[in-house]
Motif scaffolding. Structure first.
Motif, short mmCIF file in Angstrom:
data_model
loop_
_atom_site.label_atom_id
_atom_site.label_comp_id
_atom_site.label_asym_id
_atom_site.label_seq_id
_atom_site.Cartn_x
_atom_site.Cartn_y
_atom_site.Cartn_z
N TYR A 264 26.54 67.21 12.31
CA TYR A 264 26.51 66.28 11.71
C TYR A 264 27.43 65.42 11.28
N LEU B 111 28.25 61.48 12.57
CA LEU B 111 27.78 60.46 11.79
C LEU B 111 29.06 59.06 12.14
N ARG C 10 28.66 55.23 12.65
CA ARG C 10 27.37 54.37 12.34
C ARG C 10 27.49 53.49 13.07
N GLN C 11 26.39 52.35 13.48
CA GLN C 11 25.42 51.43 13.58
C GLN C 11 26.19 51.03 13.78
N GLU C 12 26.39 49.60 15.30
CA GLU C 12 27.17 48.71 14.21
C GLU C 12 26.12 47.30 14.58
N THR C 13 26.41 47.16 13.39
CA THR C 13 24.99 45.61 12.44
C THR C 13 25.85 44.72 12.25
N PRO C 14 25.87 43.35 13.09
CA PRO C 14 26.50 41.73 12.08
C PRO C 14 25.64 41.27 11.26
N ARG D 194 21.58 59.87 1.13
CA ARG D 194 21.78 59.36 2.42
C ARG D 194 21.83 60.97 3.18
N ARG E 23 16.64 50.24 12.06
CA ARG E 23 17.46 49.62 12.50
C ARG E 23 16.75 48.60 13.62
#
Lengths: 618, 295
Positions: free
Chosen positions: A22, A26, A28-32, A57, A614
């Motif tokens: 885990y 982890l 993280r997904q890049e999100t603009p 979380r 997402r």
């Protein structure tokens, strides 16, 4: 609650790799976003309640660990115990034998068994019915096909454990017959075992067993015997420790109510130890032995033995002269022998036993009769032709009269063929010619040896004095040597062969009395459940009475061995499955697996929802 | 009205046309007394005629026309000091965001307001604020300039990091015709914008702020462990978004808006928060009139 496979809990270590994965996972997904200005501020606000935040979380991690926990638990196979309910027509065989008095379960096994049955009754539905059979020496129906719980309960409360051994053969026959009448029947055996080997194919309905009892810690007096020895009266005591641990105790011997000897005894586990005393008083009559030991069952810690010194058997030998008979009778300790020549016209009354050798009077005297070579027929039997050269072809070796008698070598040159009368049993025979007949007729015991002793080799056999002793013992009156020496609890006792007896009174060990008039001079007394000394008072017609005693000893290995059975051995079936079904070790792993699947689906749903979010966010 | 080349689509332009009619009619009633009271008698340059309405000053009536047509007309005169209308559109990278797109929405609002201003005989100046710079649309007047104005808006491209403070101060410095000013921005300026607004106001601008935010900025649809990348600055933030984080974000957003509102209120600046999910006709016709931005 318990675990079948506690070792499986070790799988909990799998939590570590899960957590590790885990942490590694982890990424993280890049999100603009248009601006992180507000997020940066929000993040500062969130730091304040970070720990709780982190937990929430990690919902997925939590769910995965939960799945692991549940699966590990399932692998450990947890169970909880408790009685399962039975439905339909329930036939309970409640063990009421002596071993159920054991106190390894408080207050006693029998009370515990009653509680179990009571719970079964509580679980019954309105359409269910219950039959309760108390199994001891006999099978007693305590409750018959009842639905009234209050009545069942009160009947149940009134039941007491007995001292007999469990007669499961009768009880099962009764239960099977009862089960066959009503559909959807179940036989439930509540007890500590001793049911023997039950043929599974004979039981048409489900048989369940609820074991009662935890341990078999019991020591008992397994045998007691009195013998006249050269130095005095000897007592032999067999003490058996049925438990798994050595026992120390104290054995006390009481002669006619007085303390005679006390000895410390050490009893090896699962073995019988013998103890002997040889110098009991010569006039000792009643010997009581007591074993003081800390065991679970006290009923078998006391035993009694009687010595038959009281009263001689007044015996009249009517003969043309038979040295063999005379000597054999004279040698018997309880016999007071009188002789009479064969040609005497009348035979006097007043003897307990008449031995008629080669003679037979018109009317047989009142009393028991041993007929040797009866010359002619009588109202009781027919004497027919003479047959020659006979040897024993059939003998009833299990009859008490032939105990220790080895009659196989008996040869008879000439014998009269006596047609076997209906009242007598043939104990020895050669072809169809009886050589020894015995039976009771009109309150009189009678034995017939239909040959002249001189025309046989019987007097020369070792068996002769023994046979004579057995015959005299059996023919002699109640209380004499023929009286049952030792009775098992619950076994019926046949009393009295003396036709002069008008009334018989029995004084029981607890002090209560029981009176009855004999029928045809005899009487069967069955209430011998309690161990102890039973006094039998026989009141004669012309006044006067005689006192005799018999003792009831538990001494039953099956009952004294209180090791509880966990299953019932079923012949032709796996005994384990048939046995502990109702002890209800209910396993939980199925439920746990279902739970794990449920959590797995929840985890999948949570994960999927996050991915959807997402995606829409992106 | 013809099609503006490039960006503002025909449907929008048609909408704009209709809007201008509606607003003109509304303006006719509303603006009359206002203009007259401040500019009375000071103007000599004839501009137009208009029907007499009850309440008009009878001295303004053109009696010659009355004699000829037997109808009452009022003469309108060009004011000497013309009212200037300034429209500032934030063209930073953060504006190019959201569904509906904030920048497009901002330009449409700018177009609508500018069109209304031009057709209302006001003078219009506009500027796109990109970084600390100002891309100006010089002061113009008359309906004929509408197409040029729309072309300017269409050509405006988003880019760069907003420095609203600098841009606003720069605009304040260069302008000689202070007047009504509308700032259309998402106000997502790391360096802030309060000083710029103060500077503008000190130059005599009457300011309104149209605060444009996209729906997904007000209600972010984010979840999971994310690394948020600022499209304007390129900054990255690690956030694990869940219900709690979202609620914290929303609280933060509201606090931020309250802060701006309080600031604007203190300076007498009109503040109009707008979600781009709101149809812009609704914004022009109702919301801005409620806020007294459009009269």
């Amino acid at each position: 609650m318990g675990l079948f496979v506690p070792l499986a809990l070790g799988f909990s270590a799998l939590a570590l790799p899960i957590i590790l994965f885990y942490v590694l996972k982890l990424r993280r997904q890049e999100t603009p976003v248009s601006s992180t200005l507000l997020w940066a501020q929000a993040l500062r606000d969130m730091q304040a309640n970070a720990p709780w935040q982190r937990l929430r979380r990690n919902l997925l991690l939590f769910l995965q660990l939960l799945i692991l926990t549940v699966l590990v638990l399932a692998a450990a196979r947890p169970f909880f115990a408790g009685p399962a309910s039975v439905r339909g027509n329930v036939i309970v065989l409640l063990d009421g034998s002596a071993s159920m008095q054991a106190t390894d379960v408080k207050p006693s096994r029998f009370e515990a068994a009653k509680t179990v049955v009571s719970r079964l009754v509580d679980d019954l539905g309105s359409e269910d019915q219950i039959t309760i059979v108390l199994v001891s020496g006999q099978a007693e129906v305590a409750v018959s096909s009842s639905r009234e719980k209050s009545i069942i309960k009160s009947a149940l409360a009134g039941l007491r454990a007995k001292n007999g051994s469990a007669n499961y053969a009768d009880a099962l026959a009764l239960a099977i017959a009862s089960a066959a009448r009503v559909p959807n029947s179940t036989i439930v055996v509540v007890g500590d075992g001793g049911i023997g080997n039950v043929p599974a194919d004979r039981i048409p309905v489900p048989l369940r067993f609820i074991p009662v009892g935890t341990s078999g810690n019991n020591a008992a007096i397994s045998s007691i015997a009195l013998r006249d020895g050269p130095t005095g009266v000897g007592l032999f005591l067999g003490l058996t420790n049925y438990g798994e641990a050595a026992q120390t105790g104290r054995a006390g011997v009481y002669v006619d109510g007085q303390v005679f000897a006390v000895r410390d005894v050490e009893l090896a586990p699962d073995a019988e130890s013998g103890f002997a005393w040889t110098d009991l008083p010569a006039d000792a009559e009643l010997v009581q032995a007591r074993l003081e030991a800390s065991d679970d069952l006290s009923a078998d810690n006391t035993a009694w033995a009687l010595r038959r010194s009281s009263g001689k058997i007044a015996t009249l030998l009517v003969s043309k002269g038979n040295l063999f008979l005379e000597r054999a009778l004279n040698l018997l300790p309880g016999v007071e022998l009188s002789k009479l020549a064969a040609d005497t016209a009348t035979i006097p009354d007043g003897f307990d036993l008449y031995v008629l050798d080669g003679v037979i009077p018109e009317a047989l005297p009142r009393g028991s009769v041993l007929l040797v070579g009866p010359p002619q027929s009588n109202v009781f039997f027919d004497v027919r032709e003479t047959v020659e050269n006979l040897s024993v072809t059939k003998l009833q070796s299990d009859d008490p009269l032939l105990r220790n008698v080895d009659a196989g070598d008996l040869r008879v040159a000439r014998a009269s063929r006596v047609a076997p009368p209906a009242w007598a049993k043939t104990l020895l025979q050669s072809g169809d010619v009886p050589l020894l007949l015995a039976g009771e007729r009109e309150g009189r015991r009678m034995a017939i040896l239909p040959f002249d002793l001189h025309a046989s080799n019987l007097p020369l056999l070792v068996a002769f004095p023994i046979l004579t002793s057995n015959l005299v013992g059996w023919l002699g009156p109640t209380g004499g040597p023929g009286f049952p020496p030792d009775v098992k609890p619950g076994d019926p006792v046949t009393l009295g062969a003396d036709p002069r007896v008008r009334e018989i009174e029995i004084r029981r060990p607890d002090g209560s009395r029981w009176k009855a008039a004999p029928v045809h001079g005899g009487l069967t007394y069955a209430e011998t459940d309690w161990p102890g000394v039973y006094e039998v008072v026989q009141r004669l017609d012309g006044g006067g009475e005689s006192l005799a005693r018999f003792v009831v000893n538990l001494a039953d290995p099956q009952e004294s061995d209180t090791t509880p059975a966990k299953t019932i051995p079923l012949r032709g079936e796996d005994s384990a499955t048939a046995g502990s079904d109702l002890t209800a070790k209910r396993e939980l792993w199925q439920a746990l697996i279902v739970m794990a699947l449920g959590i797995l689906m929840l985890e999948w749903w949570v994960d999927r929802r996050r991915q959807m979010r997402r995606r829409t966010a992106a | 009205m013809g099609v503006a080349p490039g960006l503002l689509d025909e449907a929008f332009l048609r909408k704009l046309d209709r809007l201008s009619l509606i607003t003109r009619r509304a303006r006719a009633g509303l603006m009359k007394g206002d203009r007259r009271s401040t500019k009375r008698g000071s103007s000599v340059e004839f501009a137009d005629y208009r029907n007499y309405a009850v309440g008009d000053d009878p001295r303004q009536i053109d009696w010659n026309i009355y004699a000829r047509l037997d109808r009452l007309f009022v003469k309108l005169f060009e004011e000497e000091e013309e009212a200037s209308f300034h429209i500032l559109v934030d063209a930073s990278k953060s504006m190019d965001w959201g569904r509906p797109n904030k920048f497009l929405y901002a330009r449409r609002v700018a177009a609508a307001l500018g069109y209304i201003a031009l057709s209302g005989l006001d003078r219009l100046a506009a500027a796109a604020l990109r970084g600390g710079d100002v891309e100006p649309f010089p002061l113009t007047r008359g309906r004929s300039q509408a197409l040029r104005y729309l072309g300017f808006l269409s050509a405006a491209a988003p880019g760069g990091v907003t420095n609203l403070d600098e841009a606003l101060t720069a605009y304040a410095r260069r302008s000689r015709h202070a007047g009504t000013l509308v700032l259309i921005s998402d106000l997502l300026a790391p360096a802030g914008f309060f000083d710029g607004l103060r500077n503008l106001q000190s130059r005599g601008y009457e300011i309104s702020v149209v605060h444009v935010l996209a729906p997904d900025e007000e209600e972010p649809e984010l979840a999971g462990d994310l690394q948020l990348i600022d499209v304007e600055t390129g900054e990255a933030f690690d956030v694990s978004v869940d219900a709690n984080a979202l609620s914290v974000y929303r609280q933060r957003l509201q606090a931020w808006k309250s802060e701006i509102r309080a600031f604007c209120h203190g300076l007498g600046i009109g503040y109009v928060p707008v979600n781009t999910g709101l149809p812009f006709e609704e914004l022009i016709l109702h919301r801005l009139r409620q806020r007294k931005l459009v009269k």
